[in-house]
Write a protein that holds these residues in place. Structure first.
Motif, PDB file in Angstrom:
ATOM      1  N   CYS A   1     -16.141  53.573  -2.227  1.00  0.00           N
ATOM      2  CA  CYS A   1     -16.979  53.548  -0.842  1.00  0.00           C
ATOM      3  C   CYS A   1     -16.980  54.488  -0.657  1.00  0.00           C
ATOM      4  CB  CYS A   1     -16.515  52.677   0.214  1.00  0.00           C
ATOM      5  SG  CYS A   1     -17.896  52.426   1.409  1.00  0.00           S
ATOM      6  N   GLY A   2     -16.262  55.831  -0.215  1.00  0.00           N
ATOM      7  CA  GLY A   2     -16.205  56.524   0.324  1.00  0.00           C
ATOM      8  C   GLY A   2     -16.994  57.131   1.902  1.00  0.00           C
ATOM      9  N   GLY A   3     -17.542  55.470   2.641  1.00  0.00           N
ATOM     10  CA  GLY A   3     -18.094  55.693   3.531  1.00  0.00           C
ATOM     11  C   GLY A   3     -17.921  56.747   4.793  1.00  0.00           C
ATOM     12  N   LEU A   4     -18.482  57.202   5.386  1.00  0.00           N
ATOM     13  CA  LEU A   4     -17.562  57.080   7.681  1.00  0.00           C
ATOM     14  C   LEU A   4     -17.304  56.770   8.116  1.00  0.00           C
ATOM     15  CD1 LEU A   4     -20.177  59.960   7.531  1.00  0.00           C
ATOM     16  CD2 LEU A   4     -17.549  60.689   7.395  1.00  0.00           C
ATOM     17  N   VAL A   5     -16.010  56.568   8.693  1.00  0.00           N
ATOM     18  CA  VAL A   5     -15.931  56.051   9.573  1.00  0.00           C
ATOM     19  C   VAL A   5     -16.257  56.310  10.476  1.00  0.00           C
ATOM     20  CG1 VAL A   5     -13.927  54.505  10.217  1.00  0.00           C
ATOM     21  CG2 VAL A   5     -13.757  54.782   8.018  1.00  0.00           C
ATOM     22  N   LYS A   6     -16.237  55.878  11.883  1.00  0.00           N
ATOM     23  CA  LYS A   6     -17.076  55.364  13.123  1.00  0.00           C
ATOM     24  C   LYS A   6     -16.423  53.768  14.193  1.00  0.00           C
ATOM     25  CE  LYS A   6     -21.075  53.312  14.875  1.00  0.00           C
ATOM     26  NZ  LYS A   6     -20.542  52.656  15.207  1.00  0.00           N
TER      27      LYS A   6
END
Ligand code: OAD
Ligand code: ZN
Length: 273
Positions: free
Chosen positions: A169-174
């Motif tokens: 995935c590698g999506g950003l964390v928020k």
């Protein structure tokens, strides 16, 4: 429209003499926390949006906008470090909300704030709707997978954006605070009807600029008094027969109300706790 304002004394006697305990709903925004040192968003020179030049944003709200965050998360992570709870203390206004709870009068607090100062002042979790979320959890913005708190703390502390632990995935964390472009938490919609059933509405420290939160004051029944403690008149306050508008710092307004109710000592005691 013709602007009206009930005197605060009317609100005092309404609370004291309206028979069975009133169901009071409180709505708050960043203005209840400015006295503790946290900037609000839209005040002309002191507000956060007026002081973001250093982050080189295309427009101030971009820092809380999902699309912009996806392309450049650094400004948010820079700000997150400053906004992260733990460095500030509750104000008189927070203490007043906690006192309403102690008196059995607080039906629900709806807050747009992410500073957790209500909880710190003594308002219990089940009486707080965090309409714009909080820093309590965090997840990937693409696959929604949760991210460990300890790693998040490190990321915020060093202002370094972090990504999803799922390598595919590698999506950003928020953090779970609501950005422009995102829906509000389910609980906001579940508890909204408490505003419709309220006997009294108190609104403090918000510009009522952001929907759908800004619609809440319109939900009360037409015979229900609405009190505004704010530096400026906002929303439709002043247009209803039972509106009470107290301009100035909300801590002052709240102290006046507490005095009328004979709660001054209890309020100051709670505040110092
Ligand atoms: P704003 O900055 O828009 O409004 C703060 C209001 O409080 C203004 O009307 C100020 O005049 C007033 N104010 C400031 N200090 C005060 C004080 N000590 N006493 C009384 N009034 C005072 O902040 P919010 O209404 O909370 O959302 O903003 C709403 C949302 O916009 C925030 O939750 C945030 C922001 O973008 C997200 O980040 C999603
Ligand atoms: Zn992910």
């Amino acid at each position: 429209f013709q602007q009206t304002s009930l005197p605060l004394e009317e609100i005092v006697s309404y609370i004291l003499h309206s028979g069975p305990p009133s169901k009071i709903v409180v709505l708050t925004g960043a203005g209840v926390s400015t006295a503790s040192g946290i900037p609000d968003f839209r005040s002309p020179t002191t507000g956060l949006y007026a002081n973001l030049a250093r982050l080189n944003l295309p427009y101030p709200e971009a820092v809380f906008t999902l699309d912009y965050f996806r392309s450049n998360p650094l400004p948010f992570y820079t700000l997150a470090k400053e906004l992260y709870p733990g460095k500030y203390y509750p104000t008189i206004s927070h203490a007043f909300i906690a006192l309403l709870h102690e008196k059995g009068l607080l039906e629900m607090l709806f807050t747009q704030n992410i500073d957790c100062l209500d909880r710190m002042a003594g308002v219990p979790d089940h009486k707080i709707v965090e309409a714009h979320g909080s820093f309590k959890g965090q997840r990937c913005i693409e696959c929604q997978k949760e991210f460990p708190e300890k790693l998040m703390l490190e990321a915020v502390e060093s202002s370094t954006p972090v990504r999803c632990l799922d390598e595919n995935c590698g999506g950003l964390v928020k953090p779970d605070i609501v950005f422009f472009g995102e829906g509000l938490p389910e609980v906001f919609f579940q508890k909204k009807d408490l505003v419709e059933k309220a006997d009294l509405l108190i609104v403090m420290g918000t510009s009522l600029e952001v929907a759908p939160f800004s619609m809440l004051p319109e939900l009360v029944r037409s015979t229900v008094p609405r009190v505004l403690f704010n530096r400026e008149r906002v929303g439709s306050f002043g247009s209803c027969e039972y509106d009470c508008v107290v301009l100035g710092d909300c801590d002052n307004g709240v102290r006046k109300l507490a005095e009328g109710l004979g709660w001054t000592e209890e309020l100051e005691e709670l505040f110092l706790k």
